[in-house]
Design an enzyme around this catalytic site. Structure first.
Site, mmCIF file in Angstrom:
data_model
loop_
_atom_site.group_PDB
_atom_site.id
_atom_site.type_symbol
_atom_site.label_atom_id
_atom_site.label_comp_id
_atom_site.label_asym_id
_atom_site.label_seq_id
_atom_site.Cartn_x
_atom_site.Cartn_y
_atom_site.Cartn_z
ATOM 1 C CB SER A 79 -0.890 0.007 1.250
ATOM 2 O OG SER A 79 -1.522 1.261 1.426
ATOM 3 C CE1 TYR A 92 -3.968 -1.490 4.968
ATOM 4 C CE2 TYR A 92 -2.876 0.602 4.528
ATOM 5 C CZ TYR A 92 -3.491 -0.548 4.069
ATOM 6 O OH TYR A 92 -3.619 -0.773 2.722
#
Length: 246
Positions: A79, A92
């Site tokens: 990501s 995250y």
């Protein structure tokens, strides 16, 4: 996916059904959204187990085989959060940073065996993740900014277009691909102006994102956090959630 033994069983079943592994694509994610004050150690553990260790175990199960056969592909979908630490997404980002580092190092380590490793870093995605993401603190306010940014055309990328780009990057053997113009921009700014980026993130965290409070470290799903946000505001990403059976 977070248990090495079950990953081993899954790879063995896939091999029996489909034959030798040619391409491994690691694509998994969990998202906890909220202030750092409300995050706890299990949040970081779960992120690392899902984003890093699951990929690590899957890769180890296929690596001897793909090294022996040469000219095979491994794709790790991380990501932009693994390139730039985004406020209110700390667990995250920690998990995705670990995956990016491992993936980049793995590429240089296995290249001599004819194995190509590609690291994918998508930006905002319209995949319906807002429905099952976990929200802490002022969860309705956290849901609002997360769902809105993930559904805005121009800021976010559809799952279908991302899939096409990922397969193309895999076929070419790219080392890394950042998806989406906003993601490319923020990664470039971080690389050129790290101090400025850090200051901008601090300002965003303090003045633009919700403060701690609400339900605190407890969690609520996106489905439980919609509050008064009108459905029209999340129409595109809601449609993506239905298509992906989120």
């Amino acid at each position: 996916m977070t248990h090495a033994g079950q990953v081993r069983e899954w790879v063995a079943a896939a091999r029996r059904e489909n034959g030798p592994v040619d391409v491994l694509i690691n694509n998994a994610g969990v998202i906890q959204v909220g202030p750092l004050d409300e995050m706890r150690e299990p949040d970081f553990q779960r992120s690392l187990e899902t984003h890093f260790w699951a990929a690590y175990h899957a890769i180890n199960e296929v690596l001897p085989e793909v090294k022996a056969r040469r000219a095979r592909r491994i794709v790790n979908i991380a990501s932009v959060g693994g390139k730039v630490a985004v406020p209110h997404l700390m667990p995250y980002s920690v998990g995705k940073f670990a995956l990016v580092g491992f993936s980049n190092g793995l590429r240089s380590g296995v290249r001599r065996h004819g194995v190509t490793v590609t690291t994918l870093c998508p930006g905002l995605m319209r995949t319906g993740s807002h429905v099952n993401a976990e929200f802490k603190g002022r969860h309705e306010e956290e849901y609002a900014w997360f769902a809105l940014t993930n559904g805005l055309p121009g800021l976010s990328v559809s799952g279908e277009s991302a899939a096409r780009a990922i397969l193309s990057a895999c076929a070419r053997g790219d080392a890394e691909l950042v998806l989406g113009l906003p993601a490319k921009f923020i990664v470039a700014v971080q690389a050129l102006f790290p101090n400025l980026t850090a200051d901008a993130m601090a300002v965003t965290n303090r003045w633009l994102l919700p403060s701690p409070g609400g339900i605190g470290p407890a969690t609520a799903t996106g489905a439980e956090s919609r509050g008064r946000l009108p459905a029209v505001a999340t129409a595109l990403t809601d449609r993506a959630a239905a298509a992906a059976n989120e």
